[in-house]
Design a protein around this motif. Structure first.
Motif, PDB file in Angstrom:
ATOM      1  N   GLN A 325      45.502  76.202  48.145  1.00  0.00           N
ATOM      2  CA  GLN A 325      44.735  74.997  48.459  1.00  0.00           C
ATOM      3  C   GLN A 325      45.660  73.789  48.681  1.00  0.00           C
ATOM      4  O   GLN A 325      46.812  73.780  48.228  1.00  0.00           O
ATOM      5  N   PRO A 326      45.158  72.754  49.381  1.00  0.00           N
ATOM      6  CA  PRO A 326      46.012  71.597  49.699  1.00  0.00           C
ATOM      7  C   PRO A 326      46.613  70.906  48.481  1.00  0.00           C
ATOM      8  O   PRO A 326      47.717  70.365  48.553  1.00  0.00           O
ATOM      9  N   ASP A 327      45.898  70.917  47.346  1.00  0.00           N
ATOM     10  CA  ASP A 327      46.431  70.239  46.175  1.00  0.00           C
ATOM     11  C   ASP A 327      47.212  71.172  45.250  1.00  0.00           C
ATOM     12  O   ASP A 327      47.616  70.781  44.158  1.00  0.00           O
ATOM     13  N   ASP A 328      47.437  72.410  45.675  1.00  0.00           N
ATOM     14  CA  ASP A 328      48.238  73.345  44.879  1.00  0.00           C
ATOM     15  C   ASP A 328      49.720  73.069  45.082  1.00  0.00           C
ATOM     16  O   ASP A 328      50.145  72.754  46.209  1.00  0.00           O
ATOM     17  N   PRO A 329      50.540  73.210  44.035  1.00  0.00           N
ATOM     18  CA  PRO A 329      51.991  73.142  44.241  1.00  0.00           C
ATOM     19  C   PRO A 329      52.462  74.372  45.005  1.00  0.00           C
ATOM     20  O   PRO A 329      51.832  75.433  44.939  1.00  0.00           O
ATOM     21  N   ALA A 330      53.551  74.235  45.719  1.00  0.00           N
ATOM     22  CA  ALA A 330      54.044  75.344  46.544  1.00  0.00           C
ATOM     23  C   ALA A 330      54.321  76.589  45.717  1.00  0.00           C
ATOM     24  O   ALA A 330      54.142  77.727  46.190  1.00  0.00           O
ATOM     25  N   VAL A 331      54.740  76.399  44.462  1.00  0.00           N
ATOM     26  CA  VAL A 331      55.093  77.540  43.624  1.00  0.00           C
ATOM     27  C   VAL A 331      53.891  78.438  43.347  1.00  0.00           C
ATOM     28  O   VAL A 331      54.050  79.603  42.965  1.00  0.00           O
ATOM     29  N   THR A 332      52.676  77.937  43.558  1.00  0.00           N
ATOM     30  CA  THR A 332      51.474  78.747  43.379  1.00  0.00           C
ATOM     31  C   THR A 332      51.507  79.985  44.255  1.00  0.00           C
ATOM     32  O   THR A 332      50.928  81.021  43.919  1.00  0.00           O
ATOM     33  N   LEU A 333      52.199  79.870  45.376  1.00  0.00           N
ATOM     34  CA  LEU A 333      52.287  80.999  46.303  1.00  0.00           C
ATOM     35  C   LEU A 333      52.935  82.207  45.637  1.00  0.00           C
ATOM     36  O   LEU A 333      52.623  83.353  45.984  1.00  0.00           O
ATOM     37  N   GLN A 334      53.840  81.961  44.690  1.00  0.00           N
ATOM     38  CA  GLN A 334      54.481  83.068  43.980  1.00  0.00           C
ATOM     39  C   GLN A 334      53.446  83.885  43.212  1.00  0.00           C
ATOM     40  O   GLN A 334      53.553  85.113  43.124  1.00  0.00           O
ATOM     41  N   GLU A 335      52.448  83.226  42.648  1.00  0.00           N
ATOM     42  CA  GLU A 335      51.424  83.907  41.872  1.00  0.00           C
ATOM     43  C   GLU A 335      50.403  84.601  42.773  1.00  0.00           C
ATOM     44  O   GLU A 335      49.816  85.607  42.383  1.00  0.00           O
ATOM     45  N   GLN A 336      50.214  84.071  43.970  1.00  0.00           N
ATOM     46  CA  GLN A 336      49.139  84.565  44.834  1.00  0.00           C
ATOM     47  C   GLN A 336      49.613  85.542  45.904  1.00  0.00           C
ATOM     48  O   GLN A 336      48.786  86.127  46.611  1.00  0.00           O
ATOM     49  N   LYS A 337      50.915  85.744  46.012  1.00  0.00           N
ATOM     50  CA  LYS A 337      51.448  86.519  47.134  1.00  0.00           C
ATOM     51  C   LYS A 337      50.967  87.968  47.149  1.00  0.00           C
ATOM     52  O   LYS A 337      50.758  88.551  48.223  1.00  0.00           O
TER      53      LYS A 337
END
Length: 473
Positions: A325-337
């Protein structure tokens, strides 16, 4: 203290102690009547020795008695009305649950194996008129199977193998849960997996039973385990997956309505688990992704028009509403990949089949375009400063997202591009980030997009052409 287990209702699926292969086995309570001080006194007084099972405090004598009682209970039920569902007595249930717990200990599992407990449990399952008794018997086998030798012994028992697969058509959710766990444990062992795969190929009812559970159950734990089982079967045996996909290979159901098909059943379970179990959703998306690795699997996803539309709508909404989401930090992608990658892979496979209205409608796909550019932006931020240690999973995610985004961008009309710019989904930063990920592999798609963009926002199109000379007219 015994681990709590569920009852017979679908919402209360049974649970077993943790598998020793993954977590340290919990040390269950000693058998009733056990007194450590009394045992020490007996040893000092020269009492009976050698009653302990291995290095445990468990009594062989007590375990013999519990198994004997198990045989008696099963025989009593077998002599009754086979149509009647009998309740297991409270005292008998407590005693057998202790055996279930004890089987999580390697010494106990080895002792049960040497005592031919698998044959005893098979006989009890065959005669059982109590869903709870059947569940406990399968649970004991499941704990034993966590250890290599016991797992091989159980897997090599042909009669037991047939009965366990037939239990997948049982109407008791806790029994189905324990059966799925046992099968998963056995399939995880390379020495045992081929035996089970061969049985599944030969027993056609397995596919129909699993499909029925996926499309009708609301039990989260059961759906998760069944999804893991289907995913494991597909991952281990592509030919088995093909045979489950091909319509003409399916048997007819007893009600004459025809077979249940694998793709809509996987989709139904994924929809059920979306809000309740992210782990379960990931399992089913991965199974759907495995279907896209073969032509017949892709056709199974798109030929029923309703399935294709519902699948595209579900996966698009997961990407746009639940992830990155737009307000997520970029590092969230590590958890969602691990979820994003298979979701985008399935969307990409659907999109590649040109002419699907659910895939090619610009208005419906505008949020997806914005989400994909954000995925690529977050991916680049996560990888900055890590050139020597690139994350393979993030790289795969980048390639999958870029492939799908290139197709979407190439088909966007002027009105859609204008709306993306107006809402802020496309900015100079997001466009430059996306172009870095797309070029040079998807140069044609980016050129088509920039040509349309120049009619909407000439300054933004100029910035892209200045940054990337290959886009010059």
């Amino acid at each position: 203290m015994l681990m709590e287990r569920g009852g017979d209702s679908e919402d209360d699926g049974g649970s077993a102690p943790p598998c020793p292969d993954s977590d340290p086995a919990r040390n269950p309570s000693p058998p009733p009547g056990y007194d450590a001080e009394e045992e020490e006194e007996e040893e000092e007084e020269g009492g009976p020795e050698g009653d302990a099972i291995g290095n445990t405090v468990y009594s062989k004598h007590w375990l013999f008695g519990a198994l004997t009682r198990l045989v008696q209970v099963a025989a009593e039920q077998g002599a009754g009305d086979p149509e009647a569902r009998e309740e297991l007595g409270e005292e008998d249930e407590e005693q057998l649950c202790k055996v279930w717990d004890m089987a999580a200990d390697q010494d106990v599992a080895r002792f049960l194996q040497e005592f031919k407990a698998a044959d005893i449990l098979l006989g009890a399952i065959a005669k059982s008129g109590s869903p709870r008794l059947t569940e406990i018997c399968v649970g004991i086998l499941g704990n034993m199977a966590c250890f290599p030798d016991a797992c091989c012994s159980i897997s090599e028992n042909e009669d037991l193998g047939v009965v366990l697969l037939l239990l997948l058509s049982d109407g008791d959710p806790p029994t189905l849960l324990e059966t799925s766990r046992l099968l998963l444990t056995c399939l995880a062992r390379p020495s045992a997996a081929p035996l089970w795969l061969e049985r599944v190929r030969q027993q056609e009812s397995v596919r129909q039973s699993l499909c029925f559970i996926m499309c009708s159950s609301t039990n989260v734990d059961l759906l998760l385990k069944v999804g893991e089982l289907v995913d494991k079967l597909f991952d281990l045996d592509e030919e088995l997956m093909r045979s489950w996909i091909t319509p003409q290979a399916q048997p007819s159901t007893t009600d004459g309505e025809g077979p249940l098909h694998i793709a809509p059943c996987l989709l139904e379970a994924a929809k059920q688990l979306r809000s309740e179990s992210p782990e379960g959703l990931e399992v089913y998306i991965h199974a759907l992704q495995l279907l896209t690795t073969v032509d017949t699997g892709i056709q199974a996803l798109v030929e029923p028009e309703q399935v294709a539309e519902e699948l595209w709508a579900l996966l698009s909404d997961v990407v746009c509403s639940d992830l990155c989401q737009p307000d997520d930090p970029a590092v969230t992608l590590q958890e969602q990949k691990t979820l994003l990658a298979p979701v985008l892979a399935v969307l990409g496979a659907l999109f590649d089949l040109q002419g699907r209205p659910e895939c090619c409608c610009p208005d419906r796909n505008l949020p997806l375009v914005g989400s994909l550019t954000r995925v690529l932006q977050y991916q680049q931020e996560c990888q900055q400063g890590a050139a020597e240690d690139q994350d393979v999973h993030l790289q795969i995610l980048k390639e999958t997202a870029a492939e799908l985004l290139s197709g979407l961008l190439a088909g966007l009309p002027q009105e859609a591009v204008s709306e993306l710019v107006r809402t802020g989904a496309l900015t100079e930063q997001s466009c430059l980030t996306a172009a870095r990920s797309l070029l040079p592999q998807h140069c044609t798609a980016v050129r088509l997009f920039v040509a349309v963009l120049s009619q909407v926002e000439g300054q933004l199109a100029g910035a892209l052409r200045e940054e990337f000379p290959c886009l010059q007219l």
